[in-house]
Motif scaffolding. Structure first.
Motif, PDB file in Angstrom:
ATOM      1  N   LEU A 198       0.813  -1.333  -0.009  1.00  0.00           N
ATOM      2  CA  LEU A 198       0.199  -0.092  -0.037  1.00  0.00           C
ATOM      3  C   LEU A 198       0.743   1.120  -0.060  1.00  0.00           C
ATOM      4  O   LEU A 198       0.331   2.275  -0.162  1.00  0.00           O
ATOM      5  N   ALA A 199       2.088   1.036   0.431  1.00  0.00           N
ATOM      6  CA  ALA A 199       3.214   2.067   0.536  1.00  0.00           C
ATOM      7  C   ALA A 199       2.971   3.182  -0.641  1.00  0.00           C
ATOM      8  O   ALA A 199       3.147   4.435  -0.514  1.00  0.00           O
ATOM      9  N   PRO A 200       3.079   2.845  -1.798  1.00  0.00           N
ATOM     10  CA  PRO A 200       3.194   3.585  -3.183  1.00  0.00           C
ATOM     11  C   PRO A 200       2.040   4.459  -3.261  1.00  0.00           C
ATOM     12  O   PRO A 200       2.366   5.537  -3.763  1.00  0.00           O
ATOM     13  N   PHE A 201       0.734   4.062  -2.735  1.00  0.00           N
ATOM     14  CA  PHE A 201      -0.235   4.707  -2.980  1.00  0.00           C
ATOM     15  C   PHE A 201      -0.296   5.669  -2.045  1.00  0.00           C
ATOM     16  O   PHE A 201      -0.740   6.718  -2.187  1.00  0.00           O
ATOM     17  N   MET A 202      -0.026   5.388  -0.783  1.00  0.00           N
ATOM     18  CA  MET A 202       0.032   6.463   0.308  1.00  0.00           C
ATOM     19  C   MET A 202       1.187   7.591  -0.009  1.00  0.00           C
ATOM     20  O   MET A 202       1.046   8.574   0.174  1.00  0.00           O
ATOM     21  N   ALA A 203       2.270   7.169  -0.526  1.00  0.00           N
ATOM     22  CA  ALA A 203       3.024   7.941  -1.059  1.00  0.00           C
ATOM     23  C   ALA A 203       2.563   8.950  -1.860  1.00  0.00           C
ATOM     24  O   ALA A 203       2.880  10.376  -1.908  1.00  0.00           O
ATOM     25  N   VAL A 204       1.819   8.715  -3.009  1.00  0.00           N
ATOM     26  CA  VAL A 204       1.334   9.705  -3.987  1.00  0.00           C
ATOM     27  C   VAL A 204       0.344  10.328  -3.394  1.00  0.00           C
ATOM     28  O   VAL A 204      -0.027  11.683  -3.540  1.00  0.00           O
ATOM     29  N   LEU A 235      -1.791  18.946   4.860  1.00  0.00           N
ATOM     30  CA  LEU A 235      -1.542  18.045   5.777  1.00  0.00           C
ATOM     31  C   LEU A 235       0.140  17.738   5.752  1.00  0.00           C
ATOM     32  O   LEU A 235       0.302  17.218   4.598  1.00  0.00           O
ATOM     33  N   ASP A 236       0.662  17.579   6.847  1.00  0.00           N
ATOM     34  CA  ASP A 236       2.218  17.109   6.935  1.00  0.00           C
ATOM     35  C   ASP A 236       2.008  15.649   6.289  1.00  0.00           C
ATOM     36  O   ASP A 236       1.470  14.900   6.727  1.00  0.00           O
ATOM     37  N   GLN A 275       0.394   8.366   8.678  1.00  0.00           N
ATOM     38  CA  GLN A 275      -0.004   7.747   9.925  1.00  0.00           C
ATOM     39  C   GLN A 275      -1.679   7.652   9.950  1.00  0.00           C
ATOM     40  O   GLN A 275      -2.143   6.651  10.168  1.00  0.00           O
ATOM     41  N   SER A 276      -2.174   8.760   9.910  1.00  0.00           N
ATOM     42  CA  SER A 276      -3.647   8.822  10.015  1.00  0.00           C
ATOM     43  C   SER A 276      -4.596   8.037   8.991  1.00  0.00           C
ATOM     44  O   SER A 276      -5.439   7.320   9.457  1.00  0.00           O
ATOM     45  N   LEU A 277      -3.832   8.313   7.825  1.00  0.00           N
ATOM     46  CA  LEU A 277      -4.581   7.564   6.793  1.00  0.00           C
ATOM     47  C   LEU A 277      -4.590   5.960   6.911  1.00  0.00           C
ATOM     48  O   LEU A 277      -5.395   5.028   6.525  1.00  0.00           O
ATOM     49  N   GLU A 278      -3.248   5.740   7.039  1.00  0.00           N
ATOM     50  CA  GLU A 278      -2.903   4.328   7.358  1.00  0.00           C
ATOM     51  C   GLU A 278      -3.704   3.410   8.355  1.00  0.00           C
ATOM     52  O   GLU A 278      -4.517   2.371   8.335  1.00  0.00           O
ATOM     53  N   ASP A 279      -3.873   4.338   9.189  1.00  0.00           N
ATOM     54  CA  ASP A 279      -4.538   3.844  10.596  1.00  0.00           C
ATOM     55  C   ASP A 279      -6.067   3.708  10.515  1.00  0.00           C
ATOM     56  O   ASP A 279      -6.733   2.968  10.716  1.00  0.00           O
ATOM     57  N   GLY A 280      -6.551   4.893   9.760  1.00  0.00           N
ATOM     58  CA  GLY A 280      -8.019   4.909   9.657  1.00  0.00           C
ATOM     59  C   GLY A 280      -8.512   4.197   8.335  1.00  0.00           C
ATOM     60  O   GLY A 280      -9.676   3.541   8.395  1.00  0.00           O
ATOM     61  N   LEU A 281      -7.919   4.169   7.152  1.00  0.00           N
ATOM     62  CA  LEU A 281      -8.430   3.802   6.015  1.00  0.00           C
ATOM     63  C   LEU A 281      -7.571   2.600   5.364  1.00  0.00           C
ATOM     64  O   LEU A 281      -7.852   2.113   4.427  1.00  0.00           O
ATOM     65  N   GLY A 282      -6.533   2.381   5.918  1.00  0.00           N
ATOM     66  CA  GLY A 282      -5.561   1.141   5.433  1.00  0.00           C
ATOM     67  C   GLY A 282      -6.252   0.063   5.142  1.00  0.00           C
ATOM     68  O   GLY A 282      -6.213  -0.461   3.801  1.00  0.00           O
ATOM     69  N   PRO A 283      -6.949  -0.706   5.997  1.00  0.00           N
ATOM     70  CA  PRO A 283      -7.649  -1.888   5.725  1.00  0.00           C
ATOM     71  C   PRO A 283      -8.859  -1.749   4.618  1.00  0.00           C
ATOM     72  O   PRO A 283      -8.810  -2.622   3.766  1.00  0.00           O
ATOM     73  N   GLN A 284      -9.386  -0.471   4.476  1.00  0.00           N
ATOM     74  CA  GLN A 284     -10.414  -0.588   3.441  1.00  0.00           C
ATOM     75  C   GLN A 284      -9.555  -0.350   2.036  1.00  0.00           C
ATOM     76  O   GLN A 284      -9.839  -0.953   1.010  1.00  0.00           O
ATOM     77  N   LEU A 285      -8.556   0.289   1.734  1.00  0.00           N
ATOM     78  CA  LEU A 285      -7.766   0.418   0.750  1.00  0.00           C
ATOM     79  C   LEU A 285      -7.090  -0.757   0.438  1.00  0.00           C
ATOM     80  O   LEU A 285      -6.755  -1.010  -0.650  1.00  0.00           O
ATOM     81  N   GLU A 286      -6.618  -1.564   1.346  1.00  0.00           N
ATOM     82  CA  GLU A 286      -5.781  -2.561   1.224  1.00  0.00           C
ATOM     83  C   GLU A 286      -6.780  -3.704   0.231  1.00  0.00           C
ATOM     84  O   GLU A 286      -6.513  -4.490  -0.381  1.00  0.00           O
ATOM     85  N   ARG A 287      -8.156  -3.623   0.817  1.00  0.00           N
ATOM     86  CA  ARG A 287      -8.972  -4.532   0.390  1.00  0.00           C
ATOM     87  C   ARG A 287      -9.387  -4.145  -1.061  1.00  0.00           C
ATOM     88  O   ARG A 287      -9.658  -5.049  -1.962  1.00  0.00           O
ATOM     89  N   ALA A 288      -9.897  -2.863  -1.169  1.00  0.00           N
ATOM     90  CA  ALA A 288     -10.269  -2.421  -2.583  1.00  0.00           C
ATOM     91  C   ALA A 288      -9.144  -2.573  -3.537  1.00  0.00           C
ATOM     92  O   ALA A 288      -9.294  -3.019  -4.663  1.00  0.00           O
ATOM     93  N   ILE A 289      -7.841  -1.933  -3.284  1.00  0.00           N
ATOM     94  CA  ILE A 289      -7.058  -2.049  -4.249  1.00  0.00           C
ATOM     95  C   ILE A 289      -6.366  -3.376  -4.432  1.00  0.00           C
ATOM     96  O   ILE A 289      -5.887  -3.780  -5.642  1.00  0.00           O
ATOM     97  N   GLY A 290      -6.441  -4.177  -3.363  1.00  0.00           N
ATOM     98  CA  GLY A 290      -5.842  -5.431  -3.670  1.00  0.00           C
ATOM     99  C   GLY A 290      -6.809  -6.299  -4.626  1.00  0.00           C
ATOM    100  O   GLY A 290      -6.312  -7.281  -5.502  1.00  0.00           O
TER     101      GLY A 290
END
Length: 237
Positions: A155-161, A172-173, A179-194
């Motif tokens: 998921l890191a490349p998507f978070m980087a962009v 946003l810093d 940190q905030s997006l991976e904690d909050g949306l990480g599981p949903q993004l991993e499922r959708a993008i996967g």
């Protein structure tokens, strides 16, 4: 009478798996509103595109072959559903058209959905155009997406962009965003993008890099995902 309602009922029975798009819609609730303001920090440079060498071409050819085979498995399921609906085994007129179609689903997700749906159809007695059967094939789609969940490291490349864009806007810093997006949306993004193939993932990354500065983040992320999620499975018109 069955002939007069075959088209809508057949499409409805197959379309229930299109509910995968609800995963994208759910993201809006998880990250609605504008992100909190923080001191702007320059995020790291975006990853360089992969070099198109011989191995890259080989990988692309392998994925295309797997995509065609997985699509054919999906068409086999639709054909059997059609034959069940018509109560005769004469084949499905749109089978060849179906095999030529391409979608945004990863081959693994598409094959898993197809095989589970076909097994469910063969187990199911009677008319498949019922809520009970719809529940069965919905489970197939959900389980296939769970099985193809993206590893957190991928998921890191998507978070980087995404966070690079927000940091560049001054919204946003970068580190806070990650940190905030991976904690909050990480599981949903991993499922959708996967669930997406490489073409779908490229489109998501490109869309993440074009988010509007200062806009609501949740709806924008959903807008990047929803068209691709809606194109995971081909359905007859």
């Amino acid at each position: 009478m069955k002939g007069t309602i075959l088209g809508p009922r057949f499409r409805a029975a197959a379309a229930v798996l299109g509910a995968a798009s609800l995963i994208a819609a759910a993201l809006a609730a998880g990250c609605g509103g504008s992100p909190p303001r923080a001191a702007s920090a320059q995020g790291p440079a975006r990853p360089a595109p992969e070099a198109r060498d011989g191995r890259g071409a080989q990988k692309a050819a392998h994925e295309q072959r797997e995509q065609r085979e997985a699509q054919r498995a999906w068409c086999v399921y639709l054909e059997e559903l059609y034959e069940r609906a018509t109560e005769q085994a004469r084949g499905w007129p749109k089978f060849e058209e179906c095999t030529r179609m391409t979608t945004m689903a990863s081959p693994r997700m598409l094959r898993a959905t197809s095989e589970c749906s076909l097994a469910a159809l063969r187990r199911f007695e009677g008319d498949p155009f019922t809520p009970g059967y719809a529940e069965e094939v919905s489970r197939c789609g959900s389980e296939a997406m769970t099985a193809t969940t993206l590893p957190r490291s991928d998921l890191a490349p998507f978070m980087a962009v995404l966070c690079g864009r927000l940091a560049g806007c001054g919204d946003l810093d970068y580190d806070t965003c990650r940190q905030s997006l991976e904690d909050g949306l990480g599981p949903q993004l991993e499922r959708a993008i996967g669930a997406m193939n490489s073409r779908g993932r490229q489109e998501v990354r490109a869309c993440f890099g074009k988010l509007a500065c200062g806009g609501d983040l949740g709806p924008q992320i959903s807008a990047c995902l929803e068209p691709i999620m809606d194109d995971l499975l081909w359905l007859p018109g």
